[in-house]
Write a protein that holds these residues in place. Structure first.
Motif, PDB file in Angstrom:
ATOM      1  N   GLN A  68       0.871  -1.176   0.000  1.00 20.74           N
ATOM      2  CA  GLN A  68       0.000   0.000   0.000  1.00 20.74           C
ATOM      3  C   GLN A  68       0.903   1.219   0.000  1.00 20.74           C
ATOM      4  N   HIS A  69       0.987   1.872  -1.135  1.00 22.33           N
ATOM      5  CA  HIS A  69       1.876   3.017  -1.247  1.00 22.33           C
ATOM      6  C   HIS A  69       1.314   4.236  -0.538  1.00 22.33           C
ATOM      7  N   SER A  70       0.034   4.523  -0.765  1.00 19.85           N
ATOM      8  CA  SER A  70      -0.597   5.691  -0.143  1.00 19.85           C
ATOM      9  C   SER A  70      -2.069   5.410   0.106  1.00 19.85           C
ATOM     10  N   LEU A  71      -2.534   5.809   1.279  1.00 16.14           N
ATOM     11  CA  LEU A  71      -3.965   5.735   1.613  1.00 16.14           C
ATOM     12  C   LEU A  71      -4.493   7.125   1.943  1.00 16.14           C
ATOM     13  N   THR A  72      -3.787   8.150   1.537  1.00 13.13           N
ATOM     14  CA  THR A  72      -4.123   9.523   1.913  1.00 13.13           C
ATOM     15  C   THR A  72      -5.460   9.972   1.338  1.00 13.13           C
ATOM     16  N   ARG A  73      -5.739   9.600   0.078  1.00 12.96           N
ATOM     17  CA  ARG A  73      -6.959  10.079  -0.576  1.00 12.96           C
ATOM     18  C   ARG A  73      -8.088   9.054  -0.554  1.00 12.96           C
ATOM     19  N   GLY A  74      -7.859   7.886   0.057  1.00 12.72           N
ATOM     20  CA  GLY A  74      -8.904   6.872   0.105  1.00 12.72           C
ATOM     21  C   GLY A  74      -8.305   5.487   0.210  1.00 12.72           C
ATOM     22  N   PRO A  75      -9.133   4.446   0.090  1.00 15.41           N
ATOM     23  CA  PRO A  75      -8.631   3.076   0.180  1.00 15.41           C
ATOM     24  C   PRO A  75      -7.573   2.796  -0.884  1.00 15.41           C
ATOM     25  N   GLY A  76      -6.684   1.849  -0.605  1.00 16.57           N
ATOM     26  CA  GLY A  76      -5.736   1.423  -1.627  1.00 16.57           C
ATOM     27  C   GLY A  76      -6.476   0.788  -2.783  1.00 16.57           C
ATOM     28  N   SER A  95       2.526  -0.060  -7.126  1.00  7.43           N
ATOM     29  CA  SER A  95       1.604   0.543  -6.160  1.00  7.43           C
ATOM     30  C   SER A  95       1.723   2.062  -6.184  1.00  7.43           C
ATOM     31  N   ALA A  96       2.953   2.558  -6.330  1.00  3.33           N
ATOM     32  CA  ALA A  96       3.166   4.005  -6.387  1.00  3.33           C
ATOM     33  C   ALA A  96       2.531   4.596  -7.642  1.00  3.33           C
ATOM     34  N   TRP A  97       2.675   3.897  -8.770  1.00  2.00           N
ATOM     35  CA  TRP A  97       2.047   4.382 -10.004  1.00  2.00           C
ATOM     36  C   TRP A  97       0.527   4.373  -9.884  1.00  2.00           C
ATOM     37  N   MET A  98      -0.018   3.452  -9.092  1.00  2.00           N
ATOM     38  CA  MET A  98      -1.467   3.468  -8.861  1.00  2.00           C
ATOM     39  C   MET A  98      -1.876   4.704  -8.058  1.00  2.00           C
ATOM     40  N   THR A  99      -1.050   5.107  -7.094  1.00  2.00           N
ATOM     41  CA  THR A  99      -1.315   6.351  -6.372  1.00  2.00           C
ATOM     42  C   THR A  99      -1.414   7.514  -7.354  1.00  2.00           C
ATOM     43  N   ILE A 100      -0.429   7.594  -8.257  1.00  2.00           N
ATOM     44  CA  ILE A 100      -0.396   8.675  -9.226  1.00  2.00           C
ATOM     45  C   ILE A 100      -1.577   8.579 -10.183  1.00  2.00           C
ATOM     46  N   LYS A 101      -1.849   7.379 -10.676  1.00  2.00           N
ATOM     47  CA  LYS A 101      -2.941   7.193 -11.645  1.00  2.00           C
ATOM     48  C   LYS A 101      -4.288   7.587 -11.057  1.00  2.00           C
ATOM     49  N   ASN A 102      -4.572   7.108  -9.854  1.00  2.00           N
ATOM     50  CA  ASN A 102      -5.867   7.414  -9.236  1.00  2.00           C
ATOM     51  C   ASN A 102      -6.018   8.905  -8.971  1.00  2.00           C
ATOM     52  N   ALA A 103      -4.937   9.545  -8.567  1.00  2.00           N
ATOM     53  CA  ALA A 103      -5.002  10.978  -8.312  1.00  2.00           C
ATOM     54  C   ALA A 103      -5.091  11.771  -9.613  1.00  2.00           C
ATOM     55  N   ALA A 104      -4.395  11.313 -10.666  1.00  2.00           N
ATOM     56  CA  ALA A 104      -4.426  12.012 -11.951  1.00  2.00           C
ATOM     57  C   ALA A 104      -5.832  12.023 -12.535  1.00  2.00           C
ATOM     58  N   ALA A 112      -2.195   0.903  -4.429  1.00  2.00           N
ATOM     59  CA  ALA A 112      -1.736  -0.370  -3.877  1.00  2.00           C
ATOM     60  C   ALA A 112      -1.481  -1.339  -5.026  1.00  2.00           C
ATOM     61  N   LYS A 113      -0.787  -2.418  -4.734  1.00  2.00           N
ATOM     62  CA  LYS A 113      -0.528  -3.453  -5.742  1.00  2.00           C
ATOM     63  C   LYS A 113      -0.150  -4.734  -5.029  1.00  2.00           C
ATOM     64  N   GLY A 114      -0.377  -5.861  -5.712  1.00  2.00           N
ATOM     65  CA  GLY A 114      -0.034  -7.144  -5.130  1.00  2.00           C
ATOM     66  C   GLY A 114       0.513  -8.088  -6.169  1.00  2.00           C
ATOM     67  N   GLY A 115       1.099  -9.187  -5.711  1.00  2.00           N
ATOM     68  CA  GLY A 115       1.609 -10.171  -6.650  1.00  2.00           C
ATOM     69  C   GLY A 115       2.120 -11.407  -5.945  1.00  2.00           C
ATOM     70  N   ILE A 116       2.212 -12.485  -6.705  1.00  2.00           N
ATOM     71  CA  ILE A 116       2.820 -13.728  -6.239  1.00  2.00           C
ATOM     72  C   ILE A 116       3.848 -14.148  -7.272  1.00  2.00           C
ATOM     73  N   ARG A 117       5.030 -14.524  -6.801  1.00  2.00           N
ATOM     74  CA  ARG A 117       6.075 -14.965  -7.712  1.00  2.00           C
ATOM     75  C   ARG A 117       5.845 -16.435  -8.066  1.00  2.00           C
ATOM     76  N   LEU A 118       5.215 -16.652  -9.202  1.00  2.00           N
ATOM     77  CA  LEU A 118       4.965 -18.006  -9.694  1.00  2.00           C
ATOM     78  C   LEU A 118       4.585 -17.936 -11.170  1.00  2.00           C
ATOM     79  N   ASP A 119       4.664 -19.083 -11.831  1.00  2.00           N
ATOM     80  CA  ASP A 119       4.197 -19.196 -13.208  1.00  2.00           C
ATOM     81  C   ASP A 119       2.862 -19.924 -13.186  1.00  2.00           C
ATOM     82  N   PRO A 120       1.750 -19.204 -13.380  1.00  2.00           N
ATOM     83  CA  PRO A 120       0.443 -19.853 -13.271  1.00  2.00           C
ATOM     84  C   PRO A 120       0.227 -20.948 -14.308  1.00  2.00           C
ATOM     85  N   LYS A 121       0.986 -20.906 -15.402  1.00  2.00           N
ATOM     86  CA  LYS A 121       0.837 -21.934 -16.442  1.00  2.00           C
ATOM     87  C   LYS A 121       1.327 -23.298 -15.953  1.00  2.00           C
TER      88      LYS A 121
END
Length: 423
Positions: A68-76, A95-104, A112-121
């Protein structure tokens, strides 16, 4: 350059790229610059172990993240990706780019952003469900409809969002459709969500071309990445008179200077899983994609694709960033020096998160809109946001990327200043 102790970014790494972008915008922040350090540090980073029993009875462990990069303007708000190259640094940057995108776009969200290191295939459907449910349980302590709302990203989809929503709901004892977006329609998903990011790329591209006096009719378009974003954007460009002259995905690179038949190409991809071998175009070496002459270039794959070396070779009028972070800082500088307009990811691909916002709102009200209503609202919001960014660019004589960051960072830091520090 301020940094966190647990990452060591280079200039062109994802987090290093983001920090360079913040450095570029700082001179335009005025008195708000005293708060800029908050943008260089994620609020919260969670690393989780995701153990599951595989179909063969062995135990496998995967590393998962939610930042969660920023929760200042609302939920992640931000997606979850499953990919063998996922790292904490990458997820921090996304996650930081999502902060910028949502504010822009002026959505009431943080980033915020999430991930798992795996190959789903490499996993069966049953194993994929186990991974998803265990990961959701592990990050359940920080997500929620009013806290942090995941969504689909690379290698994740509506089914995975359904498993996440169900797992969270079972753990909290009540159905919480608003905990994720990008869900199937029967579970509170929104019409138009699947097409939203690609549609947004087209709409913003059309607006940029109009301001640059680049005719849409007959425009040559090259697309890197032919998944949900690239294919839909290409289809809309073609439907409005443009020619799709080059396409690249994980199966190969194809070229047809006269323009490809989009329906035939989409049918081929549905049958074979990729653009490679398409009979309606010639196959070329992957690296030669960057030498194709075009009017619009859409990088819609992964980050870090347009390096300085490739930027010197690109021959186009407009780079329309469908992916997140596809252009390195050095590549960005080369494109700027060459007079090639870059429409940055934080506005170009904002259609997806905008319709995710619509989905979240509809889930809270249990009142759902038609797809036509969704598209009208989407077009109005993102074209208005683009106009503001374009005007800011002209006012300060800065690139569209820096202008987008000026608009977004000003909004985030104004909110930070007005909220103050607690305690």
């Amino acid at each position: 350059m301020p940094n966190l102790s647990f990452v060591s970014p280079t200039r062109n790494s994802p987090w290093g790229t983001y920090l360079s972008q913040i450095d570029a915008v700082e001179p335009y922040l005025g008195h708000l610059a005293r708060w800029v350090e908050t943008l260089r540090r994620p609020k919260r980073a969670l690393i989780v172990d995701v153990p599951i029993e595989l179909d063969n009875g062995t135990i496998a462990h995967y590393e998962g993240y939610r930042v969660q990069h920023s929760l200042t303007r609302g939920p992640g708000k931000g997606g979850v990706r499953y990919h063998p190259d996922v790292t904490l640094e990458e997820v921090m940057a996304l996650s930081a780019w999502m902060t910028i995108k949502n504010a822009a776009v002026n959505l009431p969200y943080g980033g915020a952003k999430g991930g798992i290191r795996l190959d789903p295939k490499q996993l069966s459907l049953k194993e994929l469900e186990k991974v998803t449910r265990r990961y959701t349980s592990e990050i359940g302590i920080i997500i929620g409809p009013q806290q942090d709302i995941p969504a689909p990203d690379v290698n994740t989809n509506g089914q995975i969002m359904a498993w996440m929503m169900d797992t969270y709901s079972m753990n909290t004892g009540a159905t919480a459709t608003g905990v994720v977006t990008g869900k199937p329609i029967p579970l509170g998903g929104s019409l138009g969500r699947v097409q939203a990011t690609g549609r947004g790329v087209f709409v913003i591209g059309r607006e940029a071309m109009r301001r640059l006096n680049v005719p849409l009719e007959g425009a040559r378009v090259a697309v890197q990445g032919f998944g949900n974003v690239g294919s839909i954007a290409a289809k809309l460009f073609a439907a409005n008179g443009a020619k799709i002259v080059a396409v690249q995905d994980h199966t190969g690179t194809i070229l047809n200077h006269s323009g490809m038949d989009m329906q035939n190409l989409l049918d081929h991809v549905a049958r074979t899983g990729g653009v490679g071998g398409f009979a309606g175009a010639d196959s070329i070496a992957d690296e030669n994609f960057w030498d194709v002459k075009s009017d619009v270039l859409i990088p819609a794959a992964l980050e870090g694709q347009i390096t300085a070396e490739r930027a010197h070779r690109i021959s186009t009028r407009v780079v329309l960033e469908g992916a997140n972070g596809p252009t390195t800082p050095d590549g960005d500088q080369v494109l700027a020096d060459r007079g090639i307009i870059v429409v940055p990811d934080v506005i170009a691909n904002s259609g997806g998160v905008t319709v995710s916002y619509f989905e979240w709102v509809q889930d809270f009200s249990s009142f759902f809109w038609t797809e036509d209503e969704i598209n009208v609202r989407l077009d109005k919001i993102i074209t208005g946001a683009f106009k503001h960014i374009w005007d800011t660019s002209e006012q300060h004589r800065i690139t569209l990327r820096t202008a987008a960051f000026v608009v977004a960072c000003t909004r985030v830091l104004q909110a930070r200043e007005e909220r103050g520090l607690y305690p």
